[in-house]
Write a protein that holds these residues in place. Structure first.
Motif, mmCIF file in Angstrom:
data_model
loop_
_atom_site.group_PDB
_atom_site.id
_atom_site.type_symbol
_atom_site.label_atom_id
_atom_site.label_comp_id
_atom_site.label_asym_id
_atom_site.label_seq_id
_atom_site.Cartn_x
_atom_site.Cartn_y
_atom_site.Cartn_z
ATOM 1 N N LYS A 54 -10.059 -8.619 2.475
ATOM 2 C CA LYS A 54 -9.444 -7.859 1.384
ATOM 3 C C LYS A 54 -8.256 -8.667 0.863
ATOM 4 N N PRO A 55 -7.776 -8.345 -0.343
ATOM 5 C CA PRO A 55 -6.618 -9.080 -0.883
ATOM 6 C C PRO A 55 -5.357 -8.845 -0.045
ATOM 7 N N SER A 56 -4.391 -9.717 -0.231
ATOM 8 C CA SER A 56 -3.101 -9.567 0.451
ATOM 9 C C SER A 56 -2.061 -10.426 -0.245
ATOM 10 N N THR A 57 -0.862 -9.920 -0.358
ATOM 11 C CA THR A 57 0.283 -10.737 -0.782
ATOM 12 C C THR A 57 1.180 -10.981 0.422
ATOM 13 N N ARG A 58 1.739 -9.903 0.982
ATOM 14 C CA ARG A 58 2.731 -10.015 2.050
ATOM 15 C C ARG A 58 2.159 -10.537 3.370
ATOM 16 N N THR A 59 1.047 -9.980 3.804
ATOM 17 C CA THR A 59 0.546 -10.326 5.144
ATOM 18 C C THR A 59 0.135 -11.794 5.182
ATOM 19 N N ARG A 60 -0.599 -12.209 4.156
ATOM 20 C CA ARG A 60 -1.025 -13.605 4.119
ATOM 21 C C ARG A 60 0.177 -14.543 4.013
ATOM 22 N N TYR A 106 -6.843 -11.219 11.381
ATOM 23 C CA TYR A 106 -8.063 -10.745 10.709
ATOM 24 C C TYR A 106 -7.773 -9.480 9.918
ATOM 25 N N ARG A 107 -7.973 -9.518 8.604
ATOM 26 C CA ARG A 107 -7.889 -8.321 7.750
ATOM 27 C C ARG A 107 -9.323 -7.888 7.468
ATOM 28 N N ALA A 108 -9.689 -6.743 8.005
ATOM 29 C CA ALA A 108 -11.089 -6.329 7.988
ATOM 30 C C ALA A 108 -11.256 -4.978 7.313
ATOM 31 N N GLU A 133 -5.820 0.830 11.396
ATOM 32 C CA GLU A 133 -4.418 0.490 11.711
ATOM 33 C C GLU A 133 -3.878 -0.678 10.886
ATOM 34 N N HIS A 134 -2.552 -0.778 10.890
ATOM 35 C CA HIS A 134 -1.850 -1.922 10.287
ATOM 36 C C HIS A 134 -0.632 -2.233 11.172
ATOM 37 N N PRO A 135 -0.890 -2.719 12.395
ATOM 38 C CA PRO A 135 0.201 -2.823 13.371
ATOM 39 C C PRO A 135 1.331 -3.771 12.971
ATOM 40 N N CYS A 136 1.000 -4.895 12.324
ATOM 41 C CA CYS A 136 2.055 -5.873 11.991
ATOM 42 C C CYS A 136 3.062 -5.273 11.010
ATOM 43 N N GLN A 137 2.561 -4.429 10.103
ATOM 44 C CA GLN A 137 3.447 -3.769 9.149
ATOM 45 C C GLN A 137 4.495 -2.926 9.883
ATOM 46 N N ILE A 138 4.043 -2.236 10.908
ATOM 47 C CA ILE A 138 4.956 -1.295 11.571
ATOM 48 C C ILE A 138 5.976 -2.037 12.434
ATOM 49 N N SER A 234 -6.245 3.634 -0.708
ATOM 50 C CA SER A 234 -6.193 2.369 0.028
ATOM 51 C C SER A 234 -7.368 1.480 -0.339
ATOM 52 N N MET A 235 -7.248 0.195 0.016
ATOM 53 C CA MET A 235 -8.344 -0.747 -0.214
ATOM 54 C C MET A 235 -9.572 -0.249 0.559
ATOM 55 N N GLY A 236 -10.664 -0.106 -0.137
ATOM 56 C CA GLY A 236 -11.876 0.425 0.488
ATOM 57 C C GLY A 236 -12.124 1.881 0.128
ATOM 58 N N HIS A 269 8.428 1.924 1.871
ATOM 59 C CA HIS A 269 7.062 1.769 1.340
ATOM 60 C C HIS A 269 6.589 0.404 1.825
ATOM 61 N N ASP A 270 5.360 0.342 2.305
ATOM 62 C CA ASP A 270 4.857 -0.932 2.843
ATOM 63 C C ASP A 270 4.463 -1.899 1.723
ATOM 64 N N LEU A 271 4.215 -1.385 0.507
ATOM 65 C CA LEU A 271 3.814 -2.176 -0.662
ATOM 66 C C LEU A 271 2.391 -2.735 -0.477
ATOM 67 N N PRO A 272 1.590 -2.908 -1.516
ATOM 68 C CA PRO A 272 1.969 -2.748 -2.914
ATOM 69 C C PRO A 272 2.139 -1.279 -3.293
ATOM 70 N N ALA A 273 3.095 -1.019 -4.213
ATOM 71 C CA ALA A 273 3.349 0.341 -4.670
ATOM 72 C C ALA A 273 2.630 0.598 -5.983
ATOM 73 N N ASN A 297 11.043 -8.522 6.279
ATOM 74 C CA ASN A 297 10.918 -8.448 7.733
ATOM 75 C C ASN A 297 9.507 -8.705 8.233
ATOM 76 N N ARG A 298 8.514 -8.644 7.332
ATOM 77 C CA ARG A 298 7.167 -9.032 7.737
ATOM 78 C C ARG A 298 7.195 -10.455 8.312
ATOM 79 N N LEU A 299 7.972 -11.331 7.669
ATOM 80 C CA LEU A 299 8.042 -12.731 8.105
ATOM 81 C C LEU A 299 8.611 -12.847 9.526
HETATM 82 N N1 CP Z 1 2.013 -4.392 3.132
HETATM 83 C C1 CP Z 1 0.998 -5.273 3.118
HETATM 84 O O1 CP Z 1 0.286 -5.458 4.099
HETATM 85 O O2 CP Z 1 0.862 -5.935 1.945
HETATM 86 P P1 CP Z 1 -0.329 -6.937 1.565
HETATM 87 O O3 CP Z 1 -1.570 -6.106 1.358
HETATM 88 O O4 CP Z 1 0.151 -7.597 0.307
HETATM 89 O O5 CP Z 1 -0.533 -7.906 2.681
#
Ligand code: CP
Ligand code: NVA
Length: 322
Positions: A54-60, A106-108, A133-138, A234-236, A269-273, A297-299
């Protein structure tokens, strides 16, 4: 008390519940070091594969920058470009990447695929978001709250306003693990998974956190120390867009809702908003918003997670598998 045997993978935030405070403390240290220009490459030569369905800005971006800062290298593998997209099995993909790389994020679409990849990989697999889940976000979110509240969870309460989705699931488990109370307001049809709520309640029994569920956003917001929301679709879930938009009316985080919260309440907000939908411009851009800290803080959180799963003093623990 940190545990001595680390999990091989991070598929659920519950996998790191016992070491969450240690990971948060390390992330805080890594953030201070980066801001002071003092970073140390603690994972030289390590390779992190990023498989994204799936797409990603922050996680990738945060994983790529994190492994680079730690002296390693990222390999971005869109599932569209992998043989996985043409029918190669997840197991075979895991076996092959385990011969080249030190970890896989892995984003699945499906949590079951996340588990399957981890079962066949001899290297750590990190859940970079799936349908459960989205553990890294938390980890990043708890880091954000820890900074604002000096690491004191007792007596604080977070209110979730929105969908009972992947982010809420990890938030339920993560807050329960550290001892932060949570009230989640969702429409009845979009409540969190009962199995995850039960798991969170058993973590909360040990930490002293309180978990409450409601269908009334105002009940959740009243007196809360932070309000957290996420997209309604959400995506999906795109096929359900119209039904969701109607079910979530009244669940917008806006100035009226914020006024019910504590006078110094934070907005997350975890974003994207989707501005104007689950959150207003006024609130996300307002003085209570900590969303850009969450994103930054994701980084720092990713670095602490990578160091935790790939201990700096030695090669990754490779589990012999066929
Ligand atoms: N919050 C978050 O995971 O953003 P991305 O979908 O841009 O990775
Ligand atoms: N719940 C959202 C989170 C995006 C980071 C989704 O799964 O699309």
């Amino acid at each position: 008390m940190p545990r001595t045997v680390r999990p091989k993978d991070l598929l659920s935030i519950a996998d790191i519940a016992a070491d969450l405070e240690t990971i948060l403390a390390r992330a805080e240290r890594l953030k201070r070091d980066r801001h002071a220009g003092r970073g140390r490459p603690s994972l030289p030569g390590r390779t992190l594969a990023l498989i994204f369905e799936k797409p990603s800005t922050r996680t990738r971006a945060s994983f790529e920058v994190a492994i680079h800062d730690l002296g390693g290298h990222a390999l971005y593998l869109s599932s569209r470009d992998l043989q996985l997209g043409r029918g190669e099995t997840i197991g075979d993909t895991a076996r092959v990447l385990s011969r080249y790389c030190d970890a896989i994020a892995y984003r699945a679409f499906r949590h079951a695929d996340e588990i399957e990849l981890a079962q066949h990989a001899s290297i750590p697999v990190i859940n970079a978001l799936d349908d459960v889940e989205h553990p890294c976000q938390i980890v990043a979110d708890l880091l954000t709250l820890r900074e604002r509240w000096d690491g004191k969870w007792g007596g604080r309460r977070l209110a979730w306003i929105g969908d009972g989705n992947n982010v809420l699931h990890s938030l339920l488990l993560g807050t329960a693990a550290v001892g932060l109370s949570l009230t989640a307001a969702t429409p009845e049809a979009y409540a969190p998974s009962p199995a995850i709520v039960e798991q969170a309640r058993s973590l909360a029994d040990r930490s002293g956190a309180r978990i409450a569920l409601t269908t009334d956003p105002r009940v959740a917001a009243r007196g809360a120390d932070a309000l957290y929301t996420d997209v309604w679709v959400s995506m999906g879930d795109e096929a359900e867009e119209a039904a969701r938009e109607s079910a979530f009316q009244g669940f917008q985080v806006n100035q009226d809702l914020l006024e019910l919260a504590a006078s110094n309440a934070l907005v997350m907000h975890d974003l994207p908003a989707h501005r104007g939908q689950e959150i207003t411009d006024e609130v996300i851009d307002g003085p209570r918003s900590v969303v850009w800290d969450q994103a930054e803080n994701r980084l720092h959180a990713q670095k602490a997670i990578l160091e935790y799963l790939l201990p700096p003093n030695g090669r990754a623990r490779r589990v012999a598998r066929r």
